[in-house]
Design an enzyme around this catalytic site. Structure first.
Site: not given
Ligand SMILES: NC(=O)c1ccc[n+]([C@@H]2O[C@H](COP(=O)([O-])OP(=O)(O)OC[C@H]3O[C@@H](n4cnc5c(N)ncnc54)[C@H](OP(=O)(O)O)[C@@H]3O)[C@@H](O)[C@H]2O)c1
Length: 348
Positions: A132, A99
C-alpha cells in the site's frame, strides 16, 4: 458478524455490458478491466454501505474492485463478492485487488495478512496484491495529519526488497496472481525493477486532471506496468484533515465543466472518461447507483475529442491531494520529501 443488508445478487436492468468495458493487458497477458470501483468509505460511509455498493456496482456491470485491509470493510465486501459469485458471475470474470498495510511489512506478519484479506473477501486468490505504501509505519486510522509515529522509518530499499520477496512468494504459493506497488516514485521503482524477480504488474498512484504525474505515468507505461489511478475525481469528499488551502478542485475546472456541459454529464464523469482514454485505470468511489453507473457508462460511449484531450492535458496543476504527512520520519521535513522531489530517494 454484521453483513450488509443485501439479499441475493442479480444483474440490473439499465447496466453496462461488462464485455464492452475496455480492458488493459498486464505483463502476464492477463486483462484487467479499465475501470474499478474504489472501496475506501473514508469517514463518511459505513462498511455496510460500501459492501452494498459493491453488490450494486457488480449488478450494473463492474467487475473490478479496489480493496485494502486498512479500509476495514473487506469482511463485508467478501459477503457481497460471495453473493455475486452465487448469482452466477464466475470468479475468473472478477478482478479483486487488496493491499498490504504498512505495519505488516515484516516477514512474520506477511502471509497471515494476505490470508486474512483472502478469508475476509471470501476468495481463494487475489488478482492483485499491492504494497500500500513503501514506508513501514503504523499510525492509527483517521489520525490527524500532524501525528507522527516515533517508529517511522524512511524508505530503505533493502527492507522494501525483503517485503517484495514475500510478495513474490505469495505468487508462487498461488495466493496472488499479480503483485504491485502503490504510492511510489520513479527513483524507488527503478531500484525495484532492477532487483525484482517478479516485476510489478501495476502501480497504483494518485491521478486526476489536476495531478497527472506525467513523468511517473510515462515511466510505468514504458516498462509495461499498468497505472491504476486513485482519487480520479480529485476526491472531492475526502476528510477535511486531508485538505489544505492550496488544494484545487478538478470538478470545478472550467475545462472539465465545459466538456461536462457538452456531454450533459457531471464533471466527475469527465474526469473518469479522460482517465480511461489517457490509459490509466481509474478506481472512482461512490455508493450512489446513479454515480457509479455514470462512471462505468462513460467508458463505453464516444471518446473525448483530440482537442478536449489536449485541453485536459493542459490543466495539470501538480496538485497532490494525498500527501502522506503521517509518514514523515524526522523533524524539519515537509511532505514533499516523501515523494523524492530531487529525482533521487530522499536520504534517511
Ligand atoms: N493506494 C492508495 O494509497 C489509495 C489512496 C486513496 C484512494 N485509493 C482508492 O481510490 C479510490 C477512489 O478515491 P477517492 O474515493 O478518494 O476519490 P474519488 O474517487 O476521486 O472521489 C470520490 C467522490 O467523488 C464523487 N463522485 C463519484 N462519482 C461521481 C459522479 N458520477 N458524479 C458526481 N460525483 C461523483 C463522490 O462524492 P459523493 O459521495 O459526495 O457523491 C465520491 O465520494 C478509493 O475508494 C480507494 O479504493 C487508494
Amino acid at each position: 458478524m454484521a453483513t450488509p443488508n443485501c439479499g441475493s445478487f442479480s444483474n440490473a436492468a439499465g447496466g453496462v455490458d461488462p464485455a464492452k468495458v475496455p480492458t488493459r493487458t498486464l505483463h502476464t497477458g492477463a486483462k484487467i478491466p479499465a475501470i474499478g470501483l474504489g472501496t475506501f468509505g473514508s469517514d463518511r460511509f459505513s462498511g455496510e454501505e460500501v459492501a452494498e455498493a459493491v453488490l450494486g456496482a457488480a449488478a450494473v456491470g463492474y467487475r473490478h474492485f479496489d480493496c485494502a485491509s486498512v479500509y476495514g470493510n473487506e469482511h463485508l465486501i467478501g459477503h457481497s463478492l460471495g453473493q455475486i459469485m452465487k448469482g452466477g458471475i464466475k470468479r475468473q470474470d472478477l478482478w479483486v485487488t487488496s493491499k498490504l498495510w504498512n505495519d505488516k511489512h515484516g516477514e512474520k506478519d506477511f502471509i497471515a495478512s494476505c490470508e486474512k484479506s483472502l478469508k475476509d473477501l471470501q476468495l481463494d486468490y487475489l488478482d492483485g496484491y499491492l504494497v500500500h505504501w513503501p514506508f513501514p509505519n503504523y499510525h492509527a486510522p483517521g489520525c490527524d495529519v500532524r501525528s507522527r509515529s516515533p517508529d517511522a522509518k524512511p524508505y530503505i530499499h533493502e527492507n522494501f526488497m525483503k517485503t517484495w520477496r514475500q510478495m513474490e512468494k505469495l505468487v508462487s504459493l498461488g495466493l496472488v496472481r499479480h503483485i504491485g506497488t502503490s504510492n511510489m516514485t520513479v527513483p524507488k521503482l527503478r531500484l525495484v525493477l532492477r532487483d525484482a524477480k517478479i516485476k510489478p504488474a501495476v502501480n497504483e498512484m494518485e491521478l486526476h486532471p489536476h495531478f497527472q504525474q506525467p513523468e511517473l505515468f510515462e515511466f510505468v507505461v514504458g516498462r509495461g506496468i499498468v497505472p491504476i489511478g486513485f482519487c480520479p475525481i480529485g476526491s472531492p469528499t475526502r476528510p477535511d484533515r486531508d485538505k489544505t488551502e492550496t488544494d484545487t478542485v478538478d470538478i470545478q475546472d472550467p475545462v472539465i465543466v465545459r466538456i461536462a456541459r457538452r456531454l450533459n454529464v457531471h464533471p466527475a464523469v469527465v474526469c473518469v472518461k479522460w482517465a480511461v482514454q489517457r490509459g490509466q485505470v481509474p478506481i472512482p468511489f461512490s455508493v450512489y447507483r446513479n454515480e457509479y453507473l455514470a462512471n462505468l457508462g462513460c467508458t463505453v460511449g464516444d471518446p473525448l475529442t483530440d482537442a478536449e484531450m489536449k485541453q485536459v492535458a493542459g490543466i495539470d496543476r501538480n496538485c497532490r491531494l494525498i500527501k502522506g504527512q503521517v509518514f514523515l520520519w524526522k523533524d524539519g521535513q515537509t511532505w514533499e520529501d516523501l515523494w523524492d522531489p530531487r529525482g533521487e530517494i530522499t536520504p534517511p
